[in-house]
Write an enzyme that holds these catalytic residues in place. Structure first.
Site, mmCIF file in Angstrom:
data_model
loop_
_atom_site.group_PDB
_atom_site.id
_atom_site.type_symbol
_atom_site.label_atom_id
_atom_site.label_comp_id
_atom_site.label_asym_id
_atom_site.label_seq_id
_atom_site.Cartn_x
_atom_site.Cartn_y
_atom_site.Cartn_z
ATOM 1 N N TYR A 53 -0.768 13.787 5.354
ATOM 2 C CA TYR A 53 -1.551 14.848 4.714
ATOM 3 C C TYR A 53 -2.014 15.901 5.711
ATOM 4 C CZ TYR A 53 -2.031 11.333 0.951
ATOM 5 O OH TYR A 53 -1.818 10.395 -0.019
ATOM 6 N N HIS A 111 3.062 4.133 4.027
ATOM 7 C CA HIS A 111 3.012 5.176 2.999
ATOM 8 C C HIS A 111 4.144 5.067 1.980
ATOM 9 C CE1 HIS A 111 1.288 9.494 2.433
ATOM 10 N NE2 HIS A 111 1.480 8.893 1.277
#
Length: 279
Positions: A53, A111
């Site tokens: 992110y 992830h």
């Protein structure tokens, strides 16, 4: 408000607040810092970020500046999906810890089972090595819990069949009309807590007239309905917002969706045209 501080208990006894504040697509810097600061002020005690992110630095700064004791804030972050070796996984964890500037994280996740630019590829062998690194990080005490994200049944089995420490969480795409039933069922039966990223389908759900009608009938917003829907299925939602009013509004969860409306919501499909899916 109690929904924000009520907890689920992970298989290792770690307690995790039932609602997290999502940070995907929140740009690093002033926008991110203010959003996270406002979330903590509104009562959130669980923030979910990721190396990918690019906003871990803002998360860490907001936490350090909040005046709230570190042990009162649950921090989740994620190993980049492209990291598919033991050594790289340890290296990226160190990068994350430098970014956050915190002594530990509460939850660290892989992830995805494949790099983002190789969506759906088979990295079973590599993921076993990555999980070895996750176990080492967990044993160091610098991550209080470890888990996975975007792992389907086959990928979940691969880790469970080749681990010493079982994953404690599987974070999946989950919202009204898209609930990954097989992946959720397997994860829950295997003892993992399931988390819902993008419970508002990155905003697409807000334009669904059927969901809007049910929200109106319950005198709540669509966002509140979507968050509560996850909770009533024992799924941990990670709503995201930047606007301070929306951040605060999303904490007002002191209501119950009636059984009839839950069944109606369960029956809906294709509620968010335009939303990408990870499977």
């Amino acid at each position: 408000m109690h929904e924000l501080t009520d907890t689920f208990e992970l298989r290792n006894g770690v307690k995790i607040p039932k609602v997290g504040f999502g940070t995907w697509q929140v740009p690093d810097g002033e926008v991110a810092y203010n959003a996270f600061k406002n979330a903590l002020a509104a009562g959130y005690r669980h923030i979910d970020t990721a190396w990918q992110y690019g906003n871990e630095k803002s998360v860490g700064k907001a936490i350090r500046d909040s005046g709230i004791a570190r042990d009162q804030i649950f921090v989740t972050t994620k190993l980049p999906a492209k990291s598919k070796t033991y050594a790289d996984s340890l290296r990226y964890f160190e990068e994350t810890m430098t970014n956050l500037d915190l002594d530990y994280v509460d939850l660290y996740l892989i992830h995805a089972p494949w790099p983002w630019d190789e969506f759906g590829a088979d990295y079973s062998k590599e993921n076993v090595e990555v999980w070895r690194a996750m176990e080492k990080i967990y044993q160091s005490g610098r991550a209080k819990a470890i888990g996975i994200s975007n792992f389907n049944v086959q990928d979940q089995k691969n880790i469970l069949d080749n681990c010493e420490i079982e994953p404690m969480v599987n974070q999946l795409q989950y919202y009204i009309g898209y609930t990954e039933p097989q992946n959720v069922k397997f994860a829950k039966e295997s003892g993992m807590l399931v988390e819902a990223f993008s419970p508002l389908a990155t905003g697409y759900l807000l334009h669904n007239p059927e969901v809007a009608d049910i929200a109106k009938r319950n005198q709540v917003t669509i966002a509140q309905l979507a968050i509560k829907y996850c909770l009533q299925h024992d799924i941990l939602p990670l709503p995201k917002a930047i606007n301070p009013a929306h951040i605060k509004e999303n904490t007002d969860l002191d209501f119950v969706i009636p059984e009839a409306d839950m069944k109606l919501l369960d029956s809906l499909v294709d509620t968010a045209p335009g939303e990408d899916h990870n499977e």
